[in-house]
Design an enzyme around this catalytic site. Structure first.
Site, PDB file in Angstrom:
ATOM      1  N   HIS A  58       1.913   6.294   3.033  1.00 15.13           N
ATOM      2  CA  HIS A  58       1.354   7.761   2.955  1.00 15.13           C
ATOM      3  C   HIS A  58       1.790   8.773   3.697  1.00 15.13           C
ATOM      4  O   HIS A  58       2.823   8.464   4.730  1.00 15.13           O
ATOM      5  CB  HIS A  58      -0.257   7.710   2.872  1.00 15.13           C
ATOM      6  CG  HIS A  58      -0.662   6.861   3.980  1.00 15.13           C
ATOM      7  ND1 HIS A  58      -0.708   7.318   5.105  1.00 15.13           N
ATOM      8  CD2 HIS A  58      -1.064   5.567   4.130  1.00 15.13           C
ATOM      9  CE1 HIS A  58      -1.032   6.683   6.265  1.00 15.13           C
ATOM     10  NE2 HIS A  58      -1.540   5.638   5.663  1.00 15.13           N
ATOM     11  N   HIS A  76       2.286   7.743   7.574  1.00 22.53           N
ATOM     12  CA  HIS A  76       3.556   6.847   7.800  1.00 22.53           C
ATOM     13  C   HIS A  76       4.574   8.024   7.927  1.00 22.53           C
ATOM     14  O   HIS A  76       5.654   7.893   8.781  1.00 22.53           O
ATOM     15  CB  HIS A  76       3.893   5.797   6.811  1.00 22.53           C
ATOM     16  CG  HIS A  76       2.677   4.782   6.613  1.00 22.53           C
ATOM     17  ND1 HIS A  76       2.144   4.394   5.506  1.00 22.53           N
ATOM     18  CD2 HIS A  76       2.343   4.242   7.720  1.00 22.53           C
ATOM     19  CE1 HIS A  76       1.201   3.491   5.778  1.00 22.53           C
ATOM     20  NE2 HIS A  76       1.173   3.194   7.241  1.00 22.53           N
ATOM     21  N   LYS A 123       0.613  -1.099   0.075  1.00 22.08           N
ATOM     22  CA  LYS A 123       0.024   0.075  -0.094  1.00 22.08           C
ATOM     23  C   LYS A 123       0.947   1.266  -0.011  1.00 22.08           C
ATOM     24  O   LYS A 123       2.102   1.142   0.402  1.00 22.08           O
ATOM     25  CB  LYS A 123      -0.869  -0.155   1.410  1.00 22.08           C
ATOM     26  CG  LYS A 123      -1.918  -1.063   1.321  1.00 22.08           C
ATOM     27  CD  LYS A 123      -2.733  -0.962   2.446  1.00 22.08           C
ATOM     28  CE  LYS A 123      -3.858  -2.123   2.346  1.00 22.08           C
ATOM     29  NZ  LYS A 123      -4.791  -2.167   3.706  1.00 22.08           N
TER      30      LYS A 123
END
Length: 606
Positions: free
Chosen positions: A158, A161, A155
């Site tokens: 983003h 994070h 994933k």
């Protein structure tokens, strides 16, 4: 370099040192030395115990109010008017070598440090201790695990994070500077049905060349396409033929230890970690351990479930196993720890992981840097460990943070951290090229643009309190004006340039400069700010707020800027130039230390 630096400086100057109070570090922190002196002298005048005076001494909010102050009411002297006491004590207070004046201001007693004293003590201390200035062993043989970043493989890495990464990196550095043995841990989202989905997707849409070139982007593309297949199918297929059913079946094989299934998963995991390592390196972050949900053993989770039973924490409902935490704290509600099909949940995994870590590392503290959306989850998880009877559960700490809003690339697509770093680098490069003369002097413009761009991203994130949400703004982030990362980098490179332009005055001369020549108010204000740095670090470890350090660095750089108008180095006598250069060199060292603590790499030219 001896940590006895300030103490030995005092001996050289034949100044008597006050007796140190417990919890003070006068050998490496001049403000602690002052606290000890003030506590001793005020004790003599007031009769109040030194151990009560010391913790009552506070920072001032503006330097017009002194360097330290004491609110007299905090000393709880019965039957006396605090204002009258402040006036009386200010008149009697001996300034000695340490202070320039003591003033009463209503019920406050304000202490102003002697600039002459600070110049003689602080500048040599900074120049001698260099990158160690500000640091201090506050603990002996203590181990802390800091778990931060923790992206999900396949994933996008983003904005959430990104925040966890930056804040966690800073906290790890801070604990290290203050004497802790730090284990930096990345707990990856690397297990679960999505890996079954990914394997099925890779079988359909995977491309080996793309996987090798950029695993994280390619796995994400695959993930998006396979999810689209599920959406398009709806309920049109029987479960075993559907994409969802195949993904479940694949993950079940992983859970059962099927070697073929695990081989593919392992490959995705390893390629992703390799890519993460390169991205983290750009942010000056290196992990000691790449852990993950997959690393929590079945044995640990089963052990956790057994302890839940033993301690009568669980009850069953429709085949699922729950823990009712309202008995311990009404706000924590009920939570499922095992589904009706026998599979465990994230929470059980977290409990198992914490048990494993204590077993392996015997930490003295463990810090989780996780977004505020997980406040309830984390509180439940800590409470469960406490109710399981683990004494170490009280050493766990959740450091939370708010959301980043409005973060998308200029192309408006999903945000990967790499996209953000690449875009800021490009933008910085464009800005740097505008000054052709300066640009020509930079040996490695690409690298400098990258470092300045990263500073822009990180300072924008660390500028306000962790808990606040903030709006990601490209235009503010890339500005060289105002309080931004590029401004700090510019301040550092300008101080380097002052040193380069006076290269004939070598650094060994700085230590023996005649500091009595520094009399200008701008120089006095600068030395008072430099003296505060060790205290700033001590403050930051209490709050775990990067903004504590960021705010200080802007205060420091603004003052340095004001000094350029008055404290010229060029065209002065060698004595005066040396004294001023030593002060600028000390300011650059402290700025460098603070930037590195935040995780930035200061540049020497830009």
């Amino acid at each position: 370099m001896s940590t006895e630096n300030i103490t030995s400086q005092l001996q050289k100057l034949s100044i008597g040192a006050p007796a140190p109070l417990e919890g003070s570090y006068p050998d490496v922190n001049v403000v602690d030395l002052m606290r000890n002196y003030i506590s001793e002298e005020l004790h003599k005048i007031s009769g109040v115990d030194r151990s009560l005076i010391y913790p009552a001494l506070e920072w001032t909010n503006t330097m017009e109010r002194g360097d330290l102050l004491i609110p007299v009411p905090r000393l709880r002297i019965k039957g006396a008017n605090p204002k009258d006491l402040a006036t009386e004590w200010a008149e009697k207070f001996p300034c000695g070598d340490y202070l320039s004046k003591v003033e009463a201001n209503g019920p406050f007693l304000q202490f102003f440090f002697s600039p002459e004293f600070l110049f003689k003590i602080v500048v040599p201390d900074i120049l001698a201790r260099k990158e160690d200035y500000g640091s201090r062993k506050l603990v002996e043989n203590k181990k802390v695990i800091v778990e931060f970043s923790s992206p999900n493989i396949a994933k996008p890495f983003h904005a959430g994070h990104l925040r966890s990464t930056i804040i966690g990196g800073f906290i790890s550095n801070l604990y290290e500077k203050l004497g802790w043995d730090v284990i930096r841990m990345n707990y990856l989202g690397d297990w679960g049905k999505q890996f079954g989905l990914l394997a099925v997707g890779f079988d359909r849409y995977g491309d080996e060349a793309k996987l090798a070139a950029d695993p994280i982007h390619h796995l994400f593309e695959v993930y998006v396409r396979i999810n689209k297949d599920i959406e398009d199918e709806g309920d049109s297929l029987p479960l075993e033929e559907s994409t969802n059913g195949k993904a479940r079946e694949y993950f079940k094989r992983m859970e059962d230890g099927d070697e073929e299934a695990l081989k593919i998963w392992k490959r995705f995991r390893e390629l992703s970690i390799e890519k993460y390592i390169a991205t983290y390196a750009r942010l000056n972050i290196k992990y000691d351990v790449y852990s993950g949900e997959s690393q929590v053993s079945k044995a640990s989770m089963n052990k956790a479930l057994e302890i839940f039973k033993e301690k009568n924490l669980t009850h069953e409902d429709k085949g699922a196993v729950l823990i009712d935490l309202t008995k311990f704290n009404k706000k924590l509600g009920k939570t499922i720890v095992q589904k009706s099909d026998g599979t465990t949940l994230y929470l059980t995994r977290d409990v198992g992981a914490a048990m494993d870590r204590y077993e392996k590392y015997h930490f003295d503290k463990m810090v989780y840097v996780i977004a505020t959306q997980q406040d309830l989850h984390t509180a439940q998880f800590f409470e469960i460990l406490k109710q399981m009877g683990f004494d170490w559960a009280k050493t766990l700490q959740h450091i939370n943070f708010g959301m980043v809003q409005g973060m998308s690339t200029r192309k408006g697509t999903v945000v990967f951290l790499d996209n953000i770093l690449e875009e800021t680098k490009e933008k910085m490069h464009e800005v740097m090229k505008k000054n052709e003369a300066k640009y020509a002097q930079i040996e490695n413009p690409e690298e400098v643009a990258d470092l300045v761009g990263i500073s822009a991203v990180m300072i924008q994130d660390m500028q306000s309190k962790r808990i606040n949400n903030y709006e990601f703004k490209w235009e503010r982030m890339l500005s060289f004006e105002g309080d931004t990362g590029p401004y700090l980098q510019y301040a550092h490179s300008r101080l380097r340039s002052v040193e380069r332009n006076a290269a004939q005055i070598t650094s060994d001369k700085w230590l023996n400069a005649d500091f009595s020549l520094l009399t200008e108010p701008a120089a006095v204000l600068l030395i008072r700010i430099l003296a505060q740095y060790p205290d700033v670090l001590r403050n930051a470890i209490k709050t775990h707020e990067p903004t504590t350090v960021v705010t200080y660095l802007f205060k420091l750089t603004h003052q340095v800027s004001s000094c350029y108008d008055v404290l010229w180095v060029a065209g002065q006598t060698e004595e005066l130039a040396t004294a001023r250069l030593a002060l600028y060199a000390a300011a650059r060292q402290v700025l460098n230390n603070g930037m590195r603590l935040l995780g930035l790499t200061p540049v020497d030219r830009m």
